[in-house]
Write a protein that holds these residues in place. Structure first.
Motif, PDB file in Angstrom:
ATOM      1  N   ASN A  71      12.392 -57.877  15.929  1.00  0.00           N
ATOM      2  CA  ASN A  71      11.358 -58.485  16.769  1.00  0.00           C
ATOM      3  C   ASN A  71      10.233 -57.514  17.082  1.00  0.00           C
ATOM      4  OD1 ASN A  71      12.910 -60.747  16.798  1.00  0.00           O
ATOM      5  ND2 ASN A  71      13.770 -60.382  18.832  1.00  0.00           N
ATOM      6  N   VAL A  72      10.621 -56.276  17.376  1.00  0.00           N
ATOM      7  CA  VAL A  72       9.604 -55.316  17.774  1.00  0.00           C
ATOM      8  C   VAL A  72       8.731 -54.943  16.560  1.00  0.00           C
ATOM      9  CG1 VAL A  72      10.463 -52.955  17.523  1.00  0.00           C
ATOM     10  CG2 VAL A  72       9.466 -53.660  19.659  1.00  0.00           C
ATOM     11  N   PHE A  73       9.319 -54.948  15.366  1.00  0.00           N
ATOM     12  CA  PHE A  73       8.514 -54.676  14.175  1.00  0.00           C
ATOM     13  C   PHE A  73       7.614 -55.861  13.848  1.00  0.00           C
ATOM     14  CE2 PHE A  73      11.860 -51.407  12.878  1.00  0.00           C
ATOM     15  CZ  PHE A  73      11.092 -50.377  13.398  1.00  0.00           C
ATOM     16  N   ILE A  74       8.111 -57.075  14.078  1.00  0.00           N
ATOM     17  CA  ILE A  74       7.238 -58.244  13.895  1.00  0.00           C
ATOM     18  C   ILE A  74       6.037 -58.125  14.837  1.00  0.00           C
ATOM     19  CG2 ILE A  74       7.035 -60.739  14.272  1.00  0.00           C
ATOM     20  CD1 ILE A  74       9.949 -61.016  13.380  1.00  0.00           C
ATOM     21  N   LEU A  75       6.328 -57.788  16.087  1.00  0.00           N
ATOM     22  CA  LEU A  75       5.247 -57.642  17.072  1.00  0.00           C
ATOM     23  C   LEU A  75       4.258 -56.562  16.641  1.00  0.00           C
ATOM     24  CD1 LEU A  75       3.910 -58.151  19.823  1.00  0.00           C
ATOM     25  CD2 LEU A  75       5.527 -56.544  20.814  1.00  0.00           C
ATOM     26  N   ALA A  76       4.795 -55.395  16.250  1.00  0.00           N
ATOM     27  CA  ALA A  76       3.909 -54.292  15.848  1.00  0.00           C
ATOM     28  C   ALA A  76       3.093 -54.684  14.629  1.00  0.00           C
ATOM     29  CB  ALA A  76       4.725 -53.031  15.576  1.00  0.00           C
ATOM     30  N   GLY A  77       3.727 -55.353  13.674  1.00  0.00           N
ATOM     31  CA  GLY A  77       3.038 -55.774  12.454  1.00  0.00           C
ATOM     32  C   GLY A  77       1.911 -56.746  12.764  1.00  0.00           C
ATOM     33  N   LEU A  78       2.224 -57.763  13.582  1.00  0.00           N
ATOM     34  CA  LEU A  78       1.190 -58.733  13.940  1.00  0.00           C
ATOM     35  C   LEU A  78       0.075 -58.062  14.733  1.00  0.00           C
ATOM     36  CD1 LEU A  78       3.337 -61.830  14.960  1.00  0.00           C
ATOM     37  CD2 LEU A  78       1.771 -61.647  13.026  1.00  0.00           C
ATOM     38  N   SER A  79       0.480 -57.102  15.533  1.00  0.00           N
ATOM     39  CA  SER A  79      -0.494 -56.407  16.354  1.00  0.00           C
ATOM     40  C   SER A  79      -1.489 -55.642  15.476  1.00  0.00           C
ATOM     41  CB  SER A  79       0.291 -55.479  17.275  1.00  0.00           C
ATOM     42  OG  SER A  79      -0.507 -54.859  18.168  1.00  0.00           O
ATOM     43  N   VAL A  80      -0.972 -54.966  14.447  1.00  0.00           N
ATOM     44  CA  VAL A  80      -1.853 -54.179  13.581  1.00  0.00           C
ATOM     45  C   VAL A  80      -2.615 -55.069  12.599  1.00  0.00           C
ATOM     46  CG1 VAL A  80      -1.928 -52.409  11.788  1.00  0.00           C
ATOM     47  CG2 VAL A  80      -0.484 -52.087  13.793  1.00  0.00           C
ATOM     48  N   PHE A  81      -1.937 -56.064  12.036  1.00  0.00           N
ATOM     49  CA  PHE A  81      -2.563 -56.825  10.949  1.00  0.00           C
ATOM     50  C   PHE A  81      -3.183 -58.149  11.372  1.00  0.00           C
ATOM     51  CE2 PHE A  81       0.519 -54.017   8.845  1.00  0.00           C
ATOM     52  CZ  PHE A  81      -0.382 -53.304   8.069  1.00  0.00           C
ATOM     53  N   LEU A  82      -3.003 -58.536  12.641  1.00  0.00           N
ATOM     54  CA  LEU A  82      -3.655 -59.754  13.100  1.00  0.00           C
ATOM     55  C   LEU A  82      -4.559 -59.466  14.305  1.00  0.00           C
ATOM     56  CD1 LEU A  82      -3.800 -62.879  12.753  1.00  0.00           C
ATOM     57  CD2 LEU A  82      -2.051 -63.019  14.522  1.00  0.00           C
ATOM     58  N   GLN A  83      -3.946 -58.808  15.327  1.00  0.00           N
ATOM     59  CA  GLN A  83      -4.705 -58.553  16.547  1.00  0.00           C
ATOM     60  C   GLN A  83      -5.873 -57.591  16.297  1.00  0.00           C
ATOM     61  OE1 GLN A  83      -2.756 -55.925  19.308  1.00  0.00           O
ATOM     62  NE2 GLN A  83      -3.201 -57.268  21.009  1.00  0.00           N
ATOM     63  N   LEU A  84      -5.592 -56.467  15.635  1.00  0.00           N
ATOM     64  CA  LEU A  84      -6.658 -55.478  15.418  1.00  0.00           C
ATOM     65  C   LEU A  84      -7.783 -56.010  14.535  1.00  0.00           C
ATOM     66  CD1 LEU A  84      -4.855 -52.017  15.235  1.00  0.00           C
ATOM     67  CD2 LEU A  84      -5.857 -53.203  17.181  1.00  0.00           C
TER      68      LEU A  84
END
Lengths: 294, 303
Positions: free
Chosen positions: B79-92
């Motif tokens: 879950n935390v990697f999904i969050l980090a991934g979405l954070s870098v590749f979607l949010q940013l």
């Protein structure tokens, strides 16, 4: 600090022909994203004045239909303001003291690191900066045990000291970036006049560092003010509860009625929004300074 | 007395003043950050209820984290990697896009900047309560889906906060976290965009570059330091995330477990201090590892 304010200088660069279509598209995207940010707030304020029946009705979104057709001010009137005020007061005390302690510690450390020459100063600086990466969870268990051992649980200090420690790394970073801007000639002149290290710190460095106070304070503020994990573990009595935990436990008492929940969270948000409206430029500059200097 | 211009000279009084000036910071730092890290590492090898005797069990806590069904650590990691991934590749990328548009100089620049920063300032508790109500079966999101016709007459409401393999809990926890900090990264990146000198842009435009080419070849490359900071903040921030998972999913959810909520659950619900310490140690290691990795990735590209 000339560089910092440069971001608000008037724009010399404007959209040229060819970029126009893209420019309009960009503005539309910005408007959409702004609505996504503002609408939940609008919705929060309107539903805090409604009863469940009105909130749950479909097709009532925007002005004027989104406004309550009956204004349920009793959502606000029924709130336990004395508890909310206590939580607010606790948050103010905890946050203010934590910021003060970390700021004083940061300025002193920054002076020792940047202005007195010694071999290990760079290493010590790097060690402090590690603090930015250390997650707060790292100290939860041990600090809890220390506090329990010394009977410090359920006091404001059990939050103030950890918050000060967690704000420290960033405060030192920002203090360093400010102290660099103070000419070293001033120190030297003061030494010639017979000032000691302490004299230089209090008479020259501290007064000239005052502009950094607001930057450090604003950066640390958000972290301390909204902290939930330590606040919910270390303080159990409602007497010392801070605002986030207080709001959480208070809203937990109305599981069925949405209106009063809306009223509580609206009241908890208003001071922040007002402060932001008044100081938005300063607040934005502080966050930029904190991050970019890193 | 000090001699003129002899700043490099070290005297005994200098050593004392260095110590005096460093004491408050070093004390805070060691007592609250360094000593606890060492203690966590130590207790992670014990089976300990917080009171009474601690039993040395070697790496059993760590082994249990990765193998036992009772401690959903692999799920929390995922879950935390999904969050980090979405954070870098979607949010940013969203933040970057908005920052680039803002940086081109449009009307209401300040207004858009200020408005989009507001969610950052709102307490996570308030955000959690607000989203909880929006997620309700008759809340804002279901109503919106009905109005836009995505949910038809006969369809039942979406249970956003339903746990379990078929529920949407994880997504519902991640969405507000991504939403909240877009404005924060946008602000930092906007400052980066504004650091590019207008002359450079002008020169490129005169040479016939389109605004997109200016962004792509001049603005974005010069923003690398800011982007690095944003990536580090969003990855370590994801690893540390606690508030919204705890408030929206609770401590016991398995499908939406996060390392921090698991840590709290092991510590204060199960009274397993050793296990809590083991999770803390893994979190610290991951934060350091990712910070180093991101620094490394960006350093290579700089040269």
């Amino acid at each position: 600090m000339a560089k910092k304010s440069a971001i608000y200088q008037p724009n010399e660069y404007t959209i040229r022909k060819g970029g126009k279509a893209f420019g309009i598209f960009g503005v539309i995207m910005l408007i959409i994203w702004s609505l996504i940010n503002l609408y939940p707030l609008f919705w929060m304020i309107t539903f805090s004045l409604k009863d469940n029946q009105q909130i749950q009705k479909t097709h009532r979104f925007l002005l004027p239909k989104g406004l309550p057709n009956e204004w349920h001010w009793e959502n606000y009137k029924a709130l336990d303001y004395s508890s909310l005020l206590t939580y607010f007061k606790n948050s103010v005390i905890v946050t203010a003291l934590a910021i003060l302690i970390s700021m004083v510690a940061a300025m002193m450390a920054s002076y020792a690191i940047m202005r007195i020459q010694w071999k290990a100063s760079k290493a010590v600086n790097r060690m402090f900066l590690l603090g930015i990466t250390i997650p707060v969870q790292a100290s939860l268990v041990p600090v809890y045990m220390i506090c329990r051992y010394f009977d410090w649980l359920d006091t404001r200090w059990s939050l103030i000291i950890p918050y000060a420690a967690f704000a420290l790394a960033m405060s030192i970073l920002i203090a360093n970036s400010f102290i660099v801007g103070i000419p070293k000639d001033l120190d030297e002149a003061a030494y010639i006049d017979g000032c000691s290290r302490y004299g230089v710190f209090f008479r020259i460095i501290v007064p000239l560092m005052l502009p950094s106070v607001s930057t450090i304070a604003i950066y640390s503020f958000l972290q301390c003010w909204n902290e939930l994990m330590f606040a919910s573990v270390f303080v159990s009595s409602s007497e010392y509860r801070t605002l986030p935990v207080g709001v959480q436990s208070y809203t937990g008492t109305f599981t069925v009625k949405w209106g009063p929940i809306g009223a509580v969270i609206t009241i908890a948000t208003i001071p922040m929004v007002i402060t932001y409206v008044l100081l938005s430029r300063k607040i934005q500059e502080s966050f930029i300074a904190g991050a970019i200097k890193g | 007395m000090r001699k003129v211009g002899n700043m490099k000279h070290r005297s005994a009084s200098d050593t004392i003043s260095i110590i005096v000036f460093l004491i408050p910071a070093v004390l805070l730092f060691c007592v609250i950050l360094i000593a606890p890290m060492v203690m966590s590492a130590y207790y992670s090898f014990f089976d300990w209820k917080g009171l009474g005797e601690a039993k040395f069990i070697g790496l059993s806590n760590y082994k249990e984290l990765f193998t036992s069904e009772l401690t959903p650590f692999p799920s929390a990691l995922k879950n935390v990697f999904i969050l980090a991934g979405l954070s870098v590749f979607l949010q940013l990328p969203i933040s970057l896009g908005l920052a680039l548009i803002l940086g081109r100089g449009i009307k209401g620049e300040r207004f858009f900047l200020s408005v989009n920063f507001i969610p950052v300032l709102i307490s996570t508790v308030v955000i959690a309560m607000l989203w909880k109500i929006m997620y309700q079966p008759k809340g804002l999101f279901n109503n919106l889906l009905r109005i836009t016709g995505i949910l038809k007459e006969g369809d039942s409401n979406i249970l956003f906060l339903a746990d379990g393999p078929k529920g949407h809990l994880l997504g519902s926890v991640i969405a507000p976290m991504l939403w909240q900090y877009v404005g924060y990264h946008m602000l930092l990146m906007y400052a980066g965009v504004k650091n590019v000198s207008p002359e450079l842009r002008e020169a490129a435009m005169i040479d016939g570059a389109t605004p997109w080419q200016v962004d792509r070849y001049i603005v974005i490359p010069s923003m690398k330091p800011v982007i690095k900071v944003c990536v580090i903040f969003s990855v370590t921030g994801s690893l540390k995330s606690y508030d919204l998972p705890a408030l929206l999913a609770g401590m016991r959810s398995v499908t939406a477990a996060f390392p921090s909520t698991m840590l709290m659950n092991q510590m204060f619900k199960a009274n397993r201090y050793g296990m809590g310490s083991a999770i803390a140690v893994l979190l610290i290691l991951m934060c350091f590892a990712f910070a180093l990795l991101i620094n490394y990735i960006f350093r290579e590209k700089d040269e």
